[in-house]
Design an enzyme around this catalytic site. Structure first.
Site, PDB file in Angstrom:
ATOM      1  N   GLU A 130       1.171  -1.057  -0.116  1.00 24.51           N
ATOM      2  CA  GLU A 130       0.021   0.209   0.060  1.00 24.51           C
ATOM      3  C   GLU A 130       0.865   1.620   0.272  1.00 24.51           C
ATOM      4  O   GLU A 130       1.828   1.306   0.812  1.00 24.51           O
ATOM      5  CB  GLU A 130      -1.474  -0.004   1.912  1.00 24.51           C
ATOM      6  CG  GLU A 130      -2.147   1.322   1.254  1.00 24.51           C
ATOM      7  CD  GLU A 130      -2.608   1.689   2.784  1.00 24.51           C
ATOM      8  OE1 GLU A 130      -2.831   0.534   3.059  1.00 24.51           O
ATOM      9  OE2 GLU A 130      -3.752   2.095   2.274  1.00 24.51           O
ATOM     10  N   GLY A 175       3.438   2.143  10.639  1.00 27.32           N
ATOM     11  CA  GLY A 175       3.128   2.013  11.537  1.00 27.32           C
ATOM     12  C   GLY A 175       3.252   0.644  11.572  1.00 27.32           C
ATOM     13  O   GLY A 175       3.723  -0.541  12.127  1.00 27.32           O
ATOM     14  N   ALA A 176       1.982   0.646  10.564  1.00 28.90           N
ATOM     15  CA  ALA A 176       1.683  -1.322  10.562  1.00 28.90           C
ATOM     16  C   ALA A 176       0.818  -1.791   9.330  1.00 28.90           C
ATOM     17  O   ALA A 176       0.617  -0.969   8.771  1.00 28.90           O
ATOM     18  CB  ALA A 176       1.112  -2.196  11.650  1.00 28.90           C
ATOM     19  N   MET A 177       0.544  -2.897   8.840  1.00 24.37           N
ATOM     20  CA  MET A 177      -0.340  -2.886   7.431  1.00 24.37           C
ATOM     21  C   MET A 177      -0.676  -4.148   7.474  1.00 24.37           C
ATOM     22  O   MET A 177      -0.580  -5.249   7.988  1.00 24.37           O
ATOM     23  CB  MET A 177       0.940  -2.997   6.266  1.00 24.37           C
ATOM     24  CG  MET A 177       0.307  -3.628   4.673  1.00 24.37           C
ATOM     25  SD  MET A 177      -1.019  -1.108   4.322  1.00 24.37           S
ATOM     26  CE  MET A 177      -1.967  -2.465   3.394  1.00 24.37           C
ATOM     27  N   GLU A 178      -2.088  -3.987   7.214  1.00 28.10           N
ATOM     28  CA  GLU A 178      -3.134  -5.014   7.005  1.00 28.10           C
ATOM     29  C   GLU A 178      -3.760  -6.039   5.942  1.00 28.10           C
ATOM     30  O   GLU A 178      -4.928  -6.692   5.771  1.00 28.10           O
ATOM     31  CB  GLU A 178      -4.239  -4.038   6.848  1.00 28.10           C
ATOM     32  CG  GLU A 178      -5.239  -3.465   5.768  1.00 28.10           C
ATOM     33  CD  GLU A 178      -4.668  -1.834   5.754  1.00 28.10           C
ATOM     34  OE1 GLU A 178      -3.888  -1.769   6.256  1.00 28.10           O
ATOM     35  OE2 GLU A 178      -5.096  -1.245   4.795  1.00 28.10           O
ATOM     36  N   ASN A 179      -2.429  -6.085   5.651  1.00 28.05           N
ATOM     37  CA  ASN A 179      -2.257  -7.372   3.972  1.00 28.05           C
ATOM     38  C   ASN A 179      -3.483  -8.367   4.902  1.00 28.05           C
ATOM     39  O   ASN A 179      -3.209  -9.165   5.959  1.00 28.05           O
ATOM     40  CB  ASN A 179      -1.220  -8.007   3.886  1.00 28.05           C
ATOM     41  CG  ASN A 179      -0.153  -7.038   4.111  1.00 28.05           C
ATOM     42  OD1 ASN A 179      -0.405  -6.095   3.272  1.00 28.05           O
ATOM     43  ND2 ASN A 179       1.166  -7.330   4.277  1.00 28.05           N
ATOM     44  N   HIS A 239      -6.496  -1.931  15.054  1.00 23.28           N
ATOM     45  CA  HIS A 239      -6.609  -1.458  13.658  1.00 23.28           C
ATOM     46  C   HIS A 239      -6.777  -2.467  12.202  1.00 23.28           C
ATOM     47  O   HIS A 239      -7.231  -2.200  11.729  1.00 23.28           O
ATOM     48  CB  HIS A 239      -5.831  -0.293  13.970  1.00 23.28           C
ATOM     49  CG  HIS A 239      -5.854   0.853  12.332  1.00 23.28           C
ATOM     50  ND1 HIS A 239      -6.633   2.231  12.766  1.00 23.28           N
ATOM     51  CD2 HIS A 239      -5.861   0.815  11.480  1.00 23.28           C
ATOM     52  CE1 HIS A 239      -6.423   2.902  11.434  1.00 23.28           C
ATOM     53  NE2 HIS A 239      -5.827   1.632  10.644  1.00 23.28           N
ATOM     54  N   GLU A 240      -5.774  -2.419  12.794  1.00 17.63           N
ATOM     55  CA  GLU A 240      -5.257  -3.573  11.556  1.00 17.63           C
ATOM     56  C   GLU A 240      -5.930  -4.329  11.623  1.00 17.63           C
ATOM     57  O   GLU A 240      -6.407  -4.947   9.938  1.00 17.63           O
ATOM     58  CB  GLU A 240      -3.318  -4.209  11.780  1.00 17.63           C
ATOM     59  CG  GLU A 240      -2.815  -3.297  11.609  1.00 17.63           C
ATOM     60  CD  GLU A 240      -2.453  -1.669  10.783  1.00 17.63           C
ATOM     61  OE1 GLU A 240      -3.341  -2.049   9.941  1.00 17.63           O
ATOM     62  OE2 GLU A 240      -2.445  -0.923  10.873  1.00 17.63           O
TER      63      GLU A 240
HETATM   64  N1  ARG Z   1      -3.407   0.598   5.952  1.00 15.50           N
HETATM   65  C1  ARG Z   1      -2.056   1.314   6.538  1.00 15.50           C
HETATM   66  C2  ARG Z   1      -2.166   1.221   8.006  1.00 15.50           C
HETATM   67  O1  ARG Z   1      -2.861   2.088   8.490  1.00 15.50           O
HETATM   68  C3  ARG Z   1      -0.794   1.997   6.458  1.00 15.50           C
HETATM   69  C4  ARG Z   1      -0.125   1.748   5.560  1.00 15.50           C
HETATM   70  C5  ARG Z   1       0.460   3.155   4.981  1.00 15.50           C
HETATM   71  N2  ARG Z   1       1.167   2.847   3.619  1.00 15.50           N
HETATM   72  C6  ARG Z   1       1.857   3.707   3.017  1.00 15.50           C
HETATM   73  N3  ARG Z   1       2.929   3.488   2.544  1.00 15.50           N
HETATM   74  N4  ARG Z   1       1.892   5.197   3.611  1.00 15.50           N
HETATM   75  O2  ARG Z   1      -2.476   0.980   8.559  1.00 15.50           O
HETATM   76 ZN    ZN Z   2      -5.248   2.001   8.957  1.00 19.18          ZN
END
Ligand code: ARG
Ligand code: ZN
Length: 876
Positions: free
Chosen positions: A125, A264-268, A300-301
């Protein structure tokens, strides 16, 4: 190149199935992709005769071959262009096979596939998938993915999205695993991990009785730091079932901790990837703040599995559809797990400090932006935090049951599709027969609205009138700001300190619907002139002015039944005091004790019935950044002097009750990261900070003693922080050195050790920060290290960053230029403190602008950095 929302068009082709095959090698990873491509029926123009070309995004890829339906494509059938390639298409359905080579080891941008401490991981993302293979890398193309990973046996753990369906060894002895994700998803939710990892495992039984395996993977050294995240995950899974009726949908849910991560993190899907700092914790190494942050980010994730994955965004202008909603969801979760008032105060403080200033600066944008150059720059406080406030206002306007009906309809209607903010609002309206037409302006209009409130009491008719005017200041590209629909929650407090009933039902709080530029609300049967408690619970993301006197604020601090507004009254009182101190400093007159503030805080400190966390938050002075946000023109020197004076005055005037409170709360008990204990530690350590500010030797002794107890990092870090600020320099150096020696193996602790120095007014001089950058533990390619040393200095150390000679500004500009070559996303974030140059007084402003200009002149900028710097310079 600017992208506009108005130019959105549905994709020409859909990808029903994506079959990926990875052969992992640090410098030459082979990626084979096989796609089932089909003409999108919704994009066919009436009378269309020829098929449009297929566009595939691709960046930094070495193209090896392209084949259609098994036949290699001759070069004249495709055209490589800027950021991707176009293919000529002959049939409406076909199979496309693309082979590319990439070099994860050389990837310092941390987008796409890269290496972190020798482990492979991905971040896709928003637009990182195009750094893995050629693909229509846009969220409205949703596909079922199958992923096969082949890697040398030194990477025993091979992970991707979904369920594991096959594994084995190749003829040459390498490991091979295949994963299948049955849920169609956009490319930004793809993930892959390969490494020598250990894991902890647990399980969760869903409401409908399905058993889900939960796994948390880390490097072996961190395996003891996983418990808190696992507990948080299970709480989040239960909460989403209970509060939103949402169950998890795969057989396994995995979390992986990595040290090199931009955010912070990513919801894959099924495979969340976390910045180590946002998932790993143990009592000896992590503070209460870290424990709570982990709980909220894990949630959140996880919540994204529905608000983001099952229902995703049509395009990136809709980012807040998933982020604003998910932040609202995680905030409510944290409120339910801990103290609701404390969570609200923390969130509002962040909003007021950072989002309000974003909304008043050169990058101001609506919750749904209408253009961008680089989408990575729009993962902002506006999209996340203001977006969450917008969802909260819908919740406030509709009420909890109606909101739930709306969210049920939203998930049911849009499951498996990529939708818009408009679809979200429509679901809320349709489920409830509600009218949110004017409310939609919150998605379109940037800038923080300012409410001005006046009132009038008429004794003869026992009527009270509140008049509220709203105005939103102009923002770049947006001068017209029609009135918004603003829910203003209020109560009226009687002379005895109790809430007056507002109608026959006896309710004492009500939500006013402000929809006009100016509107008067009338309350009858009000026996005497009340004191209004305005914007209870911070019911809208606005600034509110009402001419409260100091006595009225003191009264609210004592009596308001709304805990948020009690705190807010103390903040208003503190800001009043700090503003008059700033004025005295600028006039060169002697600064005078903030008597009313001392009086108010002394009462709060002695009130044993108040939640200690609330007392701590009332005692804490607004940060320099928050004060800057309140100023018309910022004079950094005046803010620093005023804060310092106020802090010392409070410390000296209240030293007896501070000490009493410290001693009362310093009962040592086994560490538990639960709200009540966290509250006690926060007040205790707030008291300690003040006590040390008096420089009284016996107070410093308290900190020295507390530093020795190393069973919990919250107390150790607070003691060390106080000593770094107030102990004799040599002694402080000794503690810092010993602390590093003790913790040098622990990445998260070392990050905080850096931050403690870079963010310190007395310690974090520019010279010191440059030294820290030479320290063996510093790594310019690691965003956490950059944040703890460089951003710590630029955004937490007001005193040193704003040094009059402008050296702080030049230093930041220099580092931004270096980082832009390595990691554009990080460079574009690092530069933000300079972009607010316009708000500063003349000499500061000119030097900040010059530093920005220096970045612009230093050579070719990434698109990320170019957008931020050019927009800030254009803001004349
Ligand atoms: N979707 C992720 C989160 O909220 C954040 C990803 C951010 N990535 C980026 N390339 N800015 O929880
Ligand atoms: Zn998010």
């Amino acid at each position: 190149r600017t992208v506009y929302l108005k130019d959105y068009r549905a994709p020409d082709y859909l990808i029903d199935h994506t079959d990926l095959h990875f052969d992992l090698e640090p410098q030459a990873t082979l990626v084979k992709s096989r796609l089932k491509v089909r003409r999108n029926p919704e994009a066919i123009n009436a009378g269309e005769k020829t098929l449009p070309p297929l566009w595939l995004d691709g960046v930094d890829l070495e193209l090896l071959s392209i084949a259609i339906d098994g036949k290699l494509l001759p070069a004249q059938r495709y055209h490589e262009g800027e950021g991707g390639l176009t293919l000529d298409v002959e049939t409406p359905e076909f199979e496309l096979e693309v082979h590319t080579r990439i070099a994860p080891e050389a990837n310092t941008s941390l987008e796409g596939l890269y290496l972190s401490n020798g482990m492979y991981c991905t971040q896709c993302e928003a637009e990182g998938f195009r750094k893995i293979t050629y693909y229509p890398d846009r969220p409205d193309v949703m596909s079922v993915f199958t992923t096969t990973i082949v890697a040398p046996s030194k990477y025993p753990v091979l992970l991707a999205n979904g369920n594991k369906v096959d594994s084995g060894t190749t003829e040459d002895g390498r490991l091979r695993v295949t994963w299948e994700d049955p849920f169609a998803k956009p490319s930004y939710l793809f993930a892959l991990v390969a490494g020598d990892l250990q894991y902890v495992e647990d399980s969760f039984t869903t409401a409908s009785g399905r058993e889900v395996k939960l796994q948390l993977f880390t490097e072996p050294k961190n395996i003891r730091k996983c418990d808190h995240a696992m507990i948080s995950l299970k709480h989040a899974m239960r909460w989403d079932e209970e509060v939103y009726g949402r169950e998890y949908d795969l057989d396994v849910f995995m979390i992986v901790a990595v040290d090199h991560f931009n955010m912070g993190a990513m919801e894959n899907k099924g495979l969340n990837i976390f910045n180590s700092a946002c998932v790993l914790a143990s009592p000896e190494t992590a503070t209460d703040g870290a424990f709570q942050r982990i709980e909220s980010i894990v949630a959140h994730e996880y919540f994204h599995n529905w608000s983001g994955n099952r229902v995703t965004c049509r395009d990136w202008f809709q980012l807040s559809l998933k982020e604003g909603f998910t932040v609202f969801r995680d905030a409510e979760f944290s409120a339910d797990m801990n103290s609701r008032a404390v969570k609200r105060i923390e969130d509002v403080s962040l909003l007021r400090t950072a989002q309000f200033s974003e909304d008043a600066g050169p990058m101001a944008h609506p919750v749904r932006p209408d253009s961008y150059m680089e989408i990575s720059n729009f993962y902002t406080l506006t999209i996340y935090e203001k977006g969450a406030e917008v969802v909260r206002m819908i919740h406030t306007l509709l009420g909890p049951e109606a909101f739930r009906r709306g969210s049920d309809l939203y998930f049911e209607r849009h499951d498996g599709s990529a939708v818009t903010c408009e679809d979200f609002i429509c679901a809320m309206e349709d489920a409830n027969n509600a009218d949110l037409r004017q409310f939609r302006r919150w998605y379109e209009q940037a800038g923080t609205p300012v409410l001005t409130v006046t009132d009038q009491y008429d004794e003869a008719s026992a009527t009270y009138r509140l008049t509220i005017a709203q105005r939103t200041p102009a923002t770049p590209g947006q001068t017209e700001k029609p009135p918004l629909h603003i829910p203003v929650s209020i109560g009226l407090i009687g002379a005895d300190g109790r809430d007056l009933p507002l109608d026959d039902s006896g309710k004492t709080s009500t939500v006013l619907n402000l929809t006009e530029a100016e509107q008067t609300f009338t309350f009858s049967n009000i026996p005497h002139a009340p004191l209004p408690s305005l914007l209870r619970g911070f019911s809208a993301p606005v600034k509110l002015h009402y001419g409260y006197s100091e006595d009225q604020l003191l009264f609210l601090m004592q009596h308001d039944s709304d805990a948020f507004n009690r705190w807010d009254a103390s903040r208003r009182l503190a800001i009043k005091a700090l503003e008059s101190l700033q004025a005295q400093y600028r006039d060169g007159s002697e600064m005078t004790e903030p008597a009313a503030l001392i009086k108010g805080l002394s009462a709060v400190l002695e009130n044993a019935a108040l939640d200690p966390a609330l007392v701590a938050m009332m005692l804490a002075l607004p940060s320099a950044q928050e004060l800057a946000e309140e100023c018309e023109v910022v004079d950094a020197g005046a803010i620093i002097a005023a804060r310092k004076f106020a802090r010392n005055s409070l410390a000296n005037a209240l030293s007896a009750p501070l000490l009493a409170r410290y001693q009362q709360l310093d009962q040592r008990k086994p560490y538990r990261p639960v709200a009540d204990d966290i509250a006690e530690r926060s007040l205790k350590n707030t008291c300690l900070g003040y006590l040390c500010a008096t420089l009284d030797p016996s107070s410093l002794d308290l900190a020295r003693l507390q530093l020795q107890r190393d069973e919990n990092m919250t107390d150790v870090a607070a003691a060390l922080g106080a000593l770094v600020e107030y102990a004799p320099r040599e002694e402080a150096e000794k503690y810092l050195g010993a602390f590093y020696d003790q913790w040098q193996q622990d990445t998260q602790v070392v990050e905080n050790w850096f931050l403690l120095q870079s963010g310190s007014a007395s310690f974090g001089t520019l010279e010191r920060v440059r030294e820290l950058m030479q320290h063996p533990a510093f790594e310019i390619t690691n965003p956490n290290k950059v944040r703890s040393v460089i951003s710590g200095f630029a955004s937490r150390n007001f005193t040193q960053f704003h040094r009059e000679d402008g050296s702080g500004y030049r230093f930041l500009a220099e580092q931004v230029s270096v980082l832009d070559k390595l990691n554009p996303q990080i460079a574009a974030r690092l530069v933000i403190p300079l972009t607010h140059w316009k708000k500063y007084c003349d000499h500061e402003s000119a030097r900040m602008r010059a530093a920005l200009q220096g970045i612009m002149d230093a050579g070719e900028l990434s698109r990320d950095l170019y957008e931020v710097v050019s927009k800030s310079l254009a803001c004349a």
